[in-house]
Scaffold this motif. Structure first.
Motif, PDB file in Angstrom:
ATOM      1  N   GLU A  94       0.770  -1.302  -0.034  1.00  0.00           N
ATOM      2  CA  GLU A  94      -0.206  -0.049  -0.038  1.00  0.00           C
ATOM      3  C   GLU A  94       0.763   1.318   0.166  1.00  0.00           C
ATOM      4  O   GLU A  94       0.523   2.204  -0.704  1.00  0.00           O
ATOM      5  CB  GLU A  94      -1.047  -0.095   1.307  1.00  0.00           C
ATOM      6  CG  GLU A  94      -1.940   1.155   1.417  1.00  0.00           C
ATOM      7  CD  GLU A  94      -2.788   1.343   0.198  1.00  0.00           C
ATOM      8  OE1 GLU A  94      -3.405   2.258   0.051  1.00  0.00           O
ATOM      9  OE2 GLU A  94      -2.955   0.171  -0.578  1.00  0.00           O
TER      10      GLU A  94
ATOM     11  N   ARG B  43       2.160   1.688  -3.604  1.00  0.00           N
ATOM     12  CA  ARG B  43       1.322   2.221  -4.375  1.00  0.00           C
ATOM     13  C   ARG B  43       0.948   3.851  -4.194  1.00  0.00           C
ATOM     14  O   ARG B  43       0.856   4.459  -4.980  1.00  0.00           O
ATOM     15  CB  ARG B  43      -0.195   1.490  -4.028  1.00  0.00           C
ATOM     16  CG  ARG B  43      -1.118   1.839  -5.073  1.00  0.00           C
ATOM     17  CD  ARG B  43      -2.618   1.227  -4.597  1.00  0.00           C
ATOM     18  NE  ARG B  43      -3.254   1.641  -3.445  1.00  0.00           N
ATOM     19  CZ  ARG B  43      -3.961   2.877  -3.488  1.00  0.00           C
ATOM     20  NH1 ARG B  43      -4.331   3.389  -4.517  1.00  0.00           N
ATOM     21  NH2 ARG B  43      -4.332   3.370  -2.260  1.00  0.00           N
ATOM     22  N   MET B  44       0.964   4.104  -2.881  1.00  0.00           N
ATOM     23  CA  MET B  44       1.008   5.712  -2.685  1.00  0.00           C
ATOM     24  C   MET B  44       2.035   6.342  -3.418  1.00  0.00           C
ATOM     25  O   MET B  44       2.028   7.484  -3.654  1.00  0.00           O
ATOM     26  CB  MET B  44       0.806   6.016  -1.431  1.00  0.00           C
ATOM     27  CG  MET B  44      -0.540   5.497  -0.517  1.00  0.00           C
ATOM     28  SD  MET B  44      -2.059   5.812  -1.301  1.00  0.00           S
ATOM     29  CE  MET B  44      -2.026   7.571  -0.668  1.00  0.00           C
ATOM     30  N   LYS B  45       3.165   5.848  -3.202  1.00  0.00           N
ATOM     31  CA  LYS B  45       4.390   6.489  -3.667  1.00  0.00           C
ATOM     32  C   LYS B  45       4.205   6.554  -5.171  1.00  0.00           C
ATOM     33  O   LYS B  45       4.731   7.498  -5.717  1.00  0.00           O
ATOM     34  CB  LYS B  45       5.749   5.709  -3.194  1.00  0.00           C
ATOM     35  CG  LYS B  45       6.301   5.750  -2.012  1.00  0.00           C
ATOM     36  CD  LYS B  45       7.347   5.088  -1.422  1.00  0.00           C
ATOM     37  CE  LYS B  45       7.937   5.291  -0.118  1.00  0.00           C
ATOM     38  NZ  LYS B  45       8.917   4.557   0.128  1.00  0.00           N
TER      39      LYS B  45
ATOM     40  N   ILE C 236       1.507   6.806  -6.768  1.00  0.00           N
ATOM     41  CA  ILE C 236       0.756   8.276  -7.182  1.00  0.00           C
ATOM     42  C   ILE C 236       1.392   9.380  -7.103  1.00  0.00           C
ATOM     43  O   ILE C 236       1.131  10.359  -7.650  1.00  0.00           O
ATOM     44  CB  ILE C 236      -0.744   7.819  -6.262  1.00  0.00           C
ATOM     45  CG1 ILE C 236      -1.265   6.672  -6.393  1.00  0.00           C
ATOM     46  CG2 ILE C 236      -1.446   9.149  -6.471  1.00  0.00           C
ATOM     47  CD1 ILE C 236      -2.342   6.286  -5.478  1.00  0.00           C
ATOM     48  N   VAL C 237       2.114   9.661  -5.940  1.00  0.00           N
ATOM     49  CA  VAL C 237       3.014  10.706  -5.674  1.00  0.00           C
ATOM     50  C   VAL C 237       3.995  10.968  -6.586  1.00  0.00           C
ATOM     51  O   VAL C 237       4.225  12.163  -7.278  1.00  0.00           O
ATOM     52  CB  VAL C 237       3.697  10.717  -4.310  1.00  0.00           C
ATOM     53  CG1 VAL C 237       4.576  11.763  -4.012  1.00  0.00           C
ATOM     54  CG2 VAL C 237       2.674  10.671  -3.060  1.00  0.00           C
TER      55      VAL C 237
END
Length: 348
Positions: A183, A186-188, A190-191
């Motif tokens: 998770e 995944r956020m990295k 997106i960033v």
């Protein structure tokens, strides 16, 4: 001859149901085959529109659709899987958009690496044969966890591990850590796709995060409870995080505060029932008085007789008015020693 005539008449009646594919227009319509758009510049027939509106519009739509279909059949066609297909040209009409068209989806870190190295994704089979269970089990998704439990009903304790440690719980914790790691990754991604500079995830060390970022992290952590941070204790000189984007991070800003309070639940419910049953309309006395005064004033101004009577009363006045002083009020205060008053009536 009668039979031939009857057949011809029957065929003629059948043909009358279908209109011809040729349509005559006073002005030629503008066709945009790429957008499947037909624009008719001809004026509407007002007389027919008033007499039979629905039928007139239906016929007009049919004629314009027939012209559009004729334009499609004029394109070069080809046969694909027992179907005749026509390739549409590029649209000529520019249609407005509220937002710009979406661009290509940015690649993740792994997708970029796989593209550079030429790694291709292999499609996994839905089921595989398990020799231990002696049956086909799903590779992923539904019933996979049940198959794992059935297979690993006992686990070996390593020699260097604590014999009292729960190996099943340890395996669950490792799985949860992998899920959390995925998770975060995944956020990295997106960033990285949005090209936003943010500090690394997890604990913000003093060498990475500023005081404002640490304060924001503390505020968000305190507001992430079920009571939205209502019962969280504060440090002696603790401040709340402020700034752009802080409110969106706090969960309490996105949902209502919890109904939990220090007052017992029974008392809270009784107070709620009393407030509903004993609800009375509120009166604004000052506003009512001002409205009444305004109505009286408008009534006096609209009545000319009352207005003239008041004017005459003001002009006449009292006899000898303005010469004598104000009458003293007995037993209500003292006279001013330096003030000279007019002669009043003598007291008995």
């Amino acid at each position: 001859m009668d039979i031939v005539k009857e057949v011809l008449e029957k065929q003629q009646r059948a043909l009358e149901k279908y209109k011809p594919i040729t349509v005559d227009k006073h002005l030629e319509v503008r066709l945009d085959i790429g957008s499947l758009l037909c624009t008719d510049p001809n004026d509407l027939e007002d007389k027919e529109l008033k007499n039979n509106k629905e039928q007139y519009l239906l016929n007009l739509t049919r004629d314009n659709t027939q012209l559009l279909i004729n334009g499609i059949w004029a394109l070069p066609t080809e046969r694909v899987d027992e179907c005749i297909v026509a390739k549409l040209p590029e649209p000529t009409t520019v249609l407005p958009r509220l937002r710009k068209p979406p661009g290509p989806k940015p690649l993740t870190k792994w997708e970029k690496f796989a593209k550079e190295k030429g790694i291709k994704k292999k499609k996994r089979d839905k089921k595989k044969y398990d020799e231990v269970l002696d049956k086909w089990v799903p590779t992923y998704g539904f019933k996979r966890a049940d198959a794992e439990k059935e297979k690993e009903w006992v686990l070996e304790v390593p020699k260097n591990a604590d014999p009292n440690e729960d190996m099943f719980q340890k395996k669950i914790d490792l799985r949860n850590e992998k899920v959390a790691k995925n998770e975060i990754q995944r956020m990295k991604n997106i960033v990285r796709a949005k090209k936003v500079e943010v500090p690394r995830g997890g604990y913000f060390g003093p060498e990475v995060a500023s005081s404002g970022q640490l304060l924001t992290a503390v505020t968000v952590a305190k507001s992430s409870t079920a009571s939205v941070g209502k019962f969280q204790s504060k440090l002696p000189k603790e401040k709340e995080a402020r700034g752009i984007g802080v409110k969106e991070l706090i969960p309490g800003a996105k949902r209502k505060a919890s109904h939990i309070s220090e007052q017992p639940e029974k008392e809270v419910n009784l107070d709620l029932i009393k407030s509903v049953l004993n609800k009375k309309p509120k009166y604004d006395i000052e506003k009512a008085i001002s409205l009444q005064k305004n109505e009286n004033k408008l009534e006096r101004e609209s009545n000319p007789i009352e207005k003239d009577r008041k004017a005459k009363k003001g002009k006449g006045g009292k006899k000898g008015g303005g010469k004598g002083g104000k009458k003293p009020k007995g037993g209500r205060g003292q006279r001013a020693p330096g003030k000279k008053l007019g002669v009043g009536r003598k007291r008995r």
